[in-house]
Enzyme design. Structure first.
Site, PDB file in Angstrom:
ATOM      1  N   TRP A 143       0.807  -1.223   0.000  1.00 54.43           N
ATOM      2  CA  TRP A 143       0.000   0.000   0.000  1.00 54.43           C
ATOM      3  C   TRP A 143       0.836   1.267   0.000  1.00 54.43           C
ATOM      4  O   TRP A 143       0.334   2.335  -0.336  1.00 54.43           O
ATOM      5  CB  TRP A 143      -0.912   0.027   1.231  1.00 54.43           C
ATOM      6  CG  TRP A 143      -0.188  -0.174   2.524  1.00 54.43           C
ATOM      7  CD1 TRP A 143      -0.072  -1.351   3.213  1.00 54.43           C
ATOM      8  CD2 TRP A 143       0.552   0.800   3.268  1.00 54.43           C
ATOM      9  NE1 TRP A 143       0.695  -1.163   4.343  1.00 54.43           N
ATOM     10  CE2 TRP A 143       1.093   0.154   4.405  1.00 54.43           C
ATOM     11  CE3 TRP A 143       0.812   2.166   3.090  1.00 54.43           C
ATOM     12  CZ2 TRP A 143       1.870   0.805   5.345  1.00 54.43           C
ATOM     13  CZ3 TRP A 143       1.590   2.826   4.031  1.00 54.43           C
ATOM     14  CH2 TRP A 143       2.105   2.155   5.136  1.00 54.43           C
ATOM     15  N   ASN A 144       2.117   1.202   0.378  1.00 56.07           N
ATOM     16  CA  ASN A 144       2.835   2.449   0.650  1.00 56.07           C
ATOM     17  C   ASN A 144       3.297   3.170  -0.609  1.00 56.07           C
ATOM     18  O   ASN A 144       3.475   4.388  -0.594  1.00 56.07           O
ATOM     19  CB  ASN A 144       4.019   2.195   1.588  1.00 56.07           C
ATOM     20  CG  ASN A 144       5.010   1.196   1.037  1.00 56.07           C
ATOM     21  OD1 ASN A 144       4.657   0.308   0.273  1.00 56.07           O
ATOM     22  ND2 ASN A 144       6.254   1.332   1.442  1.00 56.07           N
ATOM     23  N   PRO A 182      -3.776  -5.681  -5.790  1.00 55.98           N
ATOM     24  CA  PRO A 182      -3.433  -4.513  -4.978  1.00 55.98           C
ATOM     25  C   PRO A 182      -3.654  -4.782  -3.496  1.00 55.98           C
ATOM     26  O   PRO A 182      -4.358  -5.713  -3.102  1.00 55.98           O
ATOM     27  CB  PRO A 182      -4.398  -3.426  -5.478  1.00 55.98           C
ATOM     28  CG  PRO A 182      -4.969  -3.955  -6.765  1.00 55.98           C
ATOM     29  CD  PRO A 182      -4.959  -5.442  -6.631  1.00 55.98           C
ATOM     30  N   GLY A 240       6.442  -6.437   0.346  1.00 50.47           N
ATOM     31  CA  GLY A 240       5.742  -6.230   1.604  1.00 50.47           C
ATOM     32  C   GLY A 240       6.590  -6.671   2.774  1.00 50.47           C
ATOM     33  O   GLY A 240       7.822  -6.712   2.697  1.00 50.47           O
ATOM     34  N   SER A 241       5.942  -7.037   3.854  1.00 51.68           N
ATOM     35  CA  SER A 241       6.659  -7.379   5.081  1.00 51.68           C
ATOM     36  C   SER A 241       7.315  -8.741   4.960  1.00 51.68           C
ATOM     37  O   SER A 241       6.883  -9.613   4.199  1.00 51.68           O
ATOM     38  CB  SER A 241       5.690  -7.386   6.268  1.00 51.68           C
ATOM     39  OG  SER A 241       4.815  -8.498   6.200  1.00 51.68           O
ATOM     40  N   GLU A 263      10.545  -8.686  -2.286  1.00 51.39           N
ATOM     41  CA  GLU A 263      11.163  -7.466  -1.788  1.00 51.39           C
ATOM     42  C   GLU A 263      10.517  -7.176  -0.436  1.00 51.39           C
ATOM     43  O   GLU A 263       9.358  -6.787  -0.360  1.00 51.39           O
ATOM     44  CB  GLU A 263      10.962  -6.294  -2.747  1.00 51.39           C
ATOM     45  CG  GLU A 263      11.689  -5.032  -2.287  1.00 51.39           C
ATOM     46  CD  GLU A 263      11.381  -3.828  -3.125  1.00 51.39           C
ATOM     47  OE1 GLU A 263      11.103  -2.753  -2.532  1.00 51.39           O
ATOM     48  OE2 GLU A 263      11.390  -3.933  -4.365  1.00 51.39           O
ATOM     49  N   LEU A 264      11.303  -7.372   0.628  1.00 50.28           N
ATOM     50  CA  LEU A 264      10.725  -7.406   1.960  1.00 50.28           C
ATOM     51  C   LEU A 264      11.193  -6.230   2.809  1.00 50.28           C
ATOM     52  O   LEU A 264      11.662  -5.230   2.296  1.00 50.28           O
ATOM     53  CB  LEU A 264      11.074  -8.754   2.616  1.00 50.28           C
ATOM     54  CG  LEU A 264      10.659  -9.983   1.788  1.00 50.28           C
ATOM     55  CD1 LEU A 264      11.084 -11.263   2.472  1.00 50.28           C
ATOM     56  CD2 LEU A 264       9.160  -9.984   1.505  1.00 50.28           C
ATOM     57  N   CYS A 317      10.140   1.126   2.761  1.00 48.50           N
ATOM     58  CA  CYS A 317      10.977  -0.020   3.121  1.00 48.50           C
ATOM     59  C   CYS A 317      12.449   0.349   3.222  1.00 48.50           C
ATOM     60  O   CYS A 317      13.168  -0.183   4.066  1.00 48.50           O
ATOM     61  CB  CYS A 317      10.774  -1.155   2.118  1.00 48.50           C
ATOM     62  SG  CYS A 317      11.123  -0.726   0.399  1.00 48.50           S
TER      63      CYS A 317
END
Length: 504
Positions: free
Chosen positions: A158-159, A183, A233-234, A255-256, A290
């Site tokens: 979302w960022n 999304p 994301g996380s 990509e964390l 991130c």
């Protein structure tokens, strides 16, 4: 452009995209709230059912048969045309992005332009990239062909939904893969609208969208026709996505999270722009980036001066609704994130750290209706504090002194993460040399803010910050399977001498 109605207060009821048609399907609808005022509904999206996920994936699989055989130069031209189109109606799309994500309007405009730039960059590669290359061999002809994989699932955070989404979508499309995008439930609307424009330049089924929560991502990651999964994301959710995908041996890119250090060396020029640059690298999207700086280490001889100047600069920041042009920081994404950030601050304060809450509330009368948090600078901490060891994802920053370069490098590397990092010094060669010792996918010297990692620069993480690399040509390379085609005949094996004579 989707119907935004009368403007900033309008509600957007989005649909999903399957085989070139925007359709209203699914099991109910999910509501998107404005994090600056949770009483305001920004819009709704369908909660896609497993049946609809299957329809989208099968549409992408059918479209792959033709899209993968389309010349790369033609695919690139379509991306280049889309790059120009998405800049039309930029302002209402930026407003929509602010309303759902909370970022300030300048950041939203920048993200849309960056998304256009990603499409243009990959569009520019189409006439020069070689999908088939000869491999020198003395005993025959060998070709190495790069073949598109099939259907790719792109699960978007979302960022920075438009930028991060298309850093995955664009190279996948250029390579000849077809795509299904999921999304985030927090900020799906502006991305859907951006995709609406891009999809008009593509054949039906090449680009599809399904919306919904984690079960939709699970359905994509486990679908037998999906061959590649790209997740941003996380780290915690990334592990789940990877486990789902590996069951059918899909290719996975992750990509964390990051806990990105900045090393401020003793020769830094604090009278220059170093402090303002570091402030800009700590607080983008209210710290919810991130690869924003999450920890600052300052060589001891400059520590007190740096802290004083950093607190002064942070104190000038204005916090409010992202649509207010005076806002430097907007709200956090939701109440859960506010509570998490507040717990980190409370833990540090309870353990004796010095906590400085800085910045200014633009509109205190509406503060409690939104998910706001003032910038917070924390000193007197070490690596046993939660605010140091985890990814805060908020406008909270610990600052820690160190003595020698070796100690600074050791502190920077003392983390499970390894996404990005930076070194601040007046001696660029010193910075470049020390950078090689940091365990991170990217190390910047005298810069770190958004834009430091260009679309042409490989990006990804060491350790628990991810798998694979994005951006640049390397992101395109990861969209292919390598196919070796050969007429090579190895030399005949030597003759074997046996007791009864020669044995062939």
């Amino acid at each position: 452009m989707a119907d935004l109605g009368a403007g900033a207060g309008a509600t957007v009821d989005e649909r999903i995209l399957i085989d070139g048609e925007w359709v209203d399907r699914g099991d109910g609808r999910l509501t998107v709230l404005d994090p600056a005022d949770e009483g305001q509904v920004v819009g709704t999206v369908p909660h896609t059912s497993p049946v609809d996920v299957d329809l989208a994936v099968r549409a992408a699989s059918r479209a792959f048969q033709r899209w993968s055989r389309t010349a790369m130069a033609e695919r690139a031209e379509l991306l280049a045309r889309a790059a120009a189109s998405v800049l039309e109606d930029l302002e209402p799309r930026a407003v929509l992005l602010v309303r759902e994500s909370g970022k300030v309007i300048a950041e939203a405009r920048g993200e849309i332009r960056a998304g256009s730039g990603v499409l243009a960059y990959y569009g520019s590669l189409g006439t020069s990239y070689q999908q088939v290359e000869p491999l020198p061999s003395p005993n025959g002809r060998v070709l190495v062909a790069r073949e598109p994989m099939g259907v790719a699932a792109v699960i978007v955070p979302w960022n920075a939904p438009i930028l991060l989404g298309f850093l995955a979508v664009a190279p996948a499309l250029l390579a000849g893969n077809t795509v299904v995008v999921k999304p985030s439930t927090e900020a799906p609307l502006a991305l859907c609208d951006f995709i609406r424009v891009v999809s008009r330049h593509l054949p039906p089924g090449v680009l599809n969208v399904v919306t919904g929560s984690a079960d939709v991502g699970h359905a994509l990651a486990t679908h037998p026709l999906v061959r590649r999964v790209m997740f941003t994301g996380s780290t915690e959710v990334g592990r789940t996505v990877a486990a789902d995908a590996i069951a059918s041996l899909k290719r996975v890119s992750l990509e964390l999270g990051g806990n990105d250090p900045a090393l401020v060396l003793d020769d830094v020029d604090l009278d220059g722009d170093a402090v303002s640059e570091i402030v800009n690298a700590v607080y983008p999207t209210s710290g919810q980036v991130c690869y924003a700086i999450k920890r600052i280490y300052v060589q001891a001889s400059r520590y007190q001066e740096f802290v004083r100047r950093f607190v002064e600069a942070s104190s000038a920041l204005m916090v409010g609704n992202g649509l207010d042009p005076r806002s430097d920081l907007g709200p956090l994404i939701n109440r859960r994130q506010v509570a998490f950030v507040e717990s980190l601050v409370a833990d540090a304060r309870d353990r004796g750290a010095e906590v400085r809450v800085v910045g200014e509330r633009l509109d205190p009368s509406t503060w409690d209706r939104g998910c706001f948090h003032l910038p917070t600078v924390i000193t007197g901490v070490d690596h046993s504090f939660r605010v140091v060891e985890c990814e805060q994802f908020g406008p909270v920053i610990p600052i820690i002194p160190f003595d020698t370069e070796d100690e600074g490098i050791a502190l920077a590397n003392d983390t499970a993460f390894g996404l990005a990092s930076s070194i601040w010094t007046s001696d660029e060669e010193r910075g470049m040399s020390l950078a090689r010792r940091i365990e991170a996918g990217s190390t910047f010297v005298n810069v770190h803010r958004p834009g430091a990692s260009g679309v042409d620069m490989p990006f990804g993480g060491f350790k628990e910050s991810g798998l694979g690399r994005g951006h640049g040509v390397v992101a395109l390379e990861e969209q292919f399977e390598l196919h070796t085609i050969s007429t090579r005949r190895p030399p005949a094996p030597p003759l074997i001498q046996g007791p009864a004579g020669v044995i062939a």
